[in-house]
Write an enzyme that holds these catalytic residues in place. Structure first.
Site, short mmCIF file in Angstrom:
data_model
loop_
_atom_site.label_atom_id
_atom_site.label_comp_id
_atom_site.label_asym_id
_atom_site.label_seq_id
_atom_site.Cartn_x
_atom_site.Cartn_y
_atom_site.Cartn_z
N LYS A 154 0.46 5.31 -1.96
CA LYS A 154 0.39 6.60 -1.25
C LYS A 154 0.75 7.71 -2.23
O LYS A 154 1.81 7.66 -2.87
CB LYS A 154 1.38 6.62 -0.07
N HIS A 212 0.81 -1.22 0.00
CA HIS A 212 0.00 0.00 0.00
C HIS A 212 0.85 1.27 0.00
O HIS A 212 0.36 2.33 -0.36
CB HIS A 212 -1.04 -0.01 1.14
N ASP A 265 7.95 -6.73 8.56
CA ASP A 265 6.66 -6.03 8.52
C ASP A 265 6.71 -4.79 7.64
O ASP A 265 5.77 -4.53 6.88
CB ASP A 265 6.26 -5.65 9.96
N HIS A 277 7.66 -2.06 2.41
CA HIS A 277 7.37 -0.63 2.26
C HIS A 277 8.63 0.24 2.07
O HIS A 277 8.69 1.07 1.18
CB HIS A 277 6.64 -0.10 3.49
C1 BG6 Z 1 1.49 -2.25 7.67
C2 BG6 Z 1 2.18 -2.86 8.86
O1 BG6 Z 1 1.85 -2.91 6.49
O2 BG6 Z 1 1.83 -0.87 7.57
C3 BG6 Z 1 1.86 -2.10 10.12
O3 BG6 Z 1 1.78 -4.22 8.99
C4 BG6 Z 1 2.14 -0.63 9.96
O4 BG6 Z 1 2.57 -2.62 11.23
C5 BG6 Z 1 1.43 -0.12 8.70
O5 BG6 Z 1 1.65 0.05 11.11
C6 BG6 Z 1 1.78 1.34 8.44
O6 BG6 Z 1 1.02 1.82 7.37
P1 BG6 Z 1 0.60 3.34 7.31
O7 BG6 Z 1 -0.02 3.51 5.97
O8 BG6 Z 1 -0.35 3.58 8.43
O9 BG6 Z 1 1.87 4.13 7.49
#
Ligand code: BG6
Length: 464
Positions: free
Chosen positions: A176, A172, A229, A234
């Site tokens: 963003k 995801h 994670d 990410h």
């Molecule tokens: C998720 C993780 O993929 O991304 C979480 O599993 C984390 O631990 C989250 O908190 C953060 O996403 P965002 O969009 O809130 O920064």
């Protein structure tokens, strides 16, 4: 068919529609697509729960309202009219026969698997058994394995029935808007490109700080930890956006460049890896009493290519830190000391603020009023002040998946390269150091940047 010429979906089928992710993210994202008139096909939910279509609609409305999204009755009525429900066990061939009946006549389905990865293989087998995969796209959620070999094994299950162009892997962060903006800032401003290299840049710092703990996710988090994670996926994807070369058009042009960049990232060295665990983590429900899982990591990476050789990329990420902030900070080299400027000032910095308050900052040195000295001033752009409201990450990514645009999704070669980069850290992790909640993690994180600029405090709105 390839990723380049996929056509729009004529039905969306969501496996696991009664689950948590759908409740928190999916209904809202689809509703927002409906509001923007970007949804134009029926939506079939599939789950073990024996719900009627009306129950699903009620649940959808409650889920959207619970996110705080204002609900317009007309828009919701249009959205609700698209929803129908198939109930059944994912292990039962009859479930897939029911799905086939529900989507009869549709030739371009998108199947969104909002289910644990351990079920991907079973569901894809079931879809293939019912003759539903031929022209389909299948959208899947992380985690894509827990190391390199399990990632390959998971992919073998998917690719038993699907070609790569059919698989849309969601990260995801790639959805963003401020992350997508990185390549616009880099490549649509001719002043940026000439300074974006090892001649001008001293180091890069990426911070993903969260000011909350693991909360009720102990069962999920404890076998995973911060590296898997958020770093393997990410934060490495963010490096892909900051550091990759400009691409040719089309989804694969863009993905090729990111993967090429990942291939140049040197496999990480556990000597430059720090792990921390916040005090109190062991009391979280679902966490093993003697858990050695990290809730904080800091690491150093190098990219062995012409543009970046010798520039360290420092990453730190953690739970229970002082603030919530994700940002990328490009720190430029110091100017030389000159006779009229005896003391060189602080370094220039370019900051991409991803969350919260997305935007960019450019830290310049300027003359201090009334004194013969320089000081840092900040050119600050907050996207929401200048532009229209941005789509949410899932809204963007589900819209792209339905329209057949794979550019912001992860290809298998990208998954494997990112696991290759972190694999030694998984195999030889240093011990975890306990840190106080609300601190910046273990002191080892500071030692990691020795010889380069210290970690910067994140640039938050209150500091403006
Ligand atoms: C998720 C993780 O993929 O991304 C979480 O599993 C984390 O631990 C989250 O908190 C953060 O996403 P965002 O969009 O809130 O920064």
């Amino acid at each position: 068919m390839t990723a380049e010429n996929a056509t729009a979906a004529d039905v969306l089928v969501i496996f696991g529609i009664t689950g948590d992710l759908a409740r928190k993210m999916t209904f809202r994202s689809l509703y927002r697509l409906e509001r923007r008139k970007l949804l134009d096909c029926p939506i079939v939910g599939v789950a073990f729960d024996d719900w009627s279509a009306d129950q699903l609609r009620e649940h959808a409305r409650a889920a959207i309202e619970a996110t705080g999204e204002p609900v317009d009755d007309d828009v919701f009525a249009r959205f609700a009219a698209r929803l129908s429900m198939v109930s059944g066990d994912f292990a039962d061939a009859a479930t897939y026969a029911k799905v086939a009946t529900a989507i009869k006549g549709r030739t371009n389905p998108v199947f969104y698997l909002e289910i644990p990865p351990s079920l991907f293989g079973r569901v894809v087998d079931g879809l293939a058994g019912a003759g539903l995969t031929e022209n389909a796209r299948v959208v899947v959620e992380k985690p894509f394995g827990h190391d390199l070999s399990s990632a390959k094994a998971l992919n073998d299950q998917l690719s038993a029935h699907l070609q790569e162009w059919q698989i849309y892997r969601i990260d995801h962060f790639l959805g963003k808007e401020p992350a997508m903006d990185i390549r616009y800032i880099r490549f649509s401003n001719s002043i940026i490109e000439p300074i974006w290299n090892r001649d001008r840049i001293e180091s890069v710092q990426i911070t993903m700080a969260e000011n909350f703990g693991v909360a009720d996710r102990g069962h999920f988090y404890d076998p995973v930890g911060a590296l898997r994670d958020v770093v393997q996926n990410h934060l490495l994807q963010l490096i892909g956006l900051i550091a990759a070369e400009p691409s040719s058009g089309g989804p694969d042009g863009f993905r090729d460049k990111r993967v090429e960049l990942f291939k140049s990232i040197r496999t990480a060295d556990p000597k430059h890896y720090v792990r921390g665990q916040y005090a109190g983590y062991l009391d979280v429900d679902g966490v093993a009493a003697d858990s050695q899982t990290e809730t904080f990591v800091a690491l150093k990476l190098y990219i062995d290519n012409w543009r970046w050789a010798g520039v360290p990329f420092f990453i730190r990420a953690g739970k229970s830190l002082p603030v919530r902030d994700t940002e990328i900070r490009i720190i430029f080299k110091r100017p030389p000391a000159l006779p009229f400027l005896p003391k060189t000032g602080e370094q220039n910095e370019f900051i991409f603020r991803i969350d919260p308050n997305p935007g960019v900052d450019f830290v310049l040195q300027a003359k201090e009023s009334g004194a013969d000295a320089s000081r840092a001033v900040n050119l600050c752009l907050t996207f929401s002040d200048e532009m229209a409201e941005a789509p949410e990450p899932y809204e963007r990514l589900l819209g792209d998946a339905m329209h057949g645009d794979a550019g912001q999704f992860i290809r298998e070669d990208g998954v494997e390269e990112t696991w290759r980069i972190v694999q030694p850290l998984i195999e030889a992790p240093p011990p975890v150091e306990v840190y106080e909640q609300g601190s910046w993690g273990p002191s080892g994180a500071n030692a990691l940047v020795a010889g380069f600029p210290n970690w910067r405090e994140p640039w938050l709105p209150t500091q403006k």
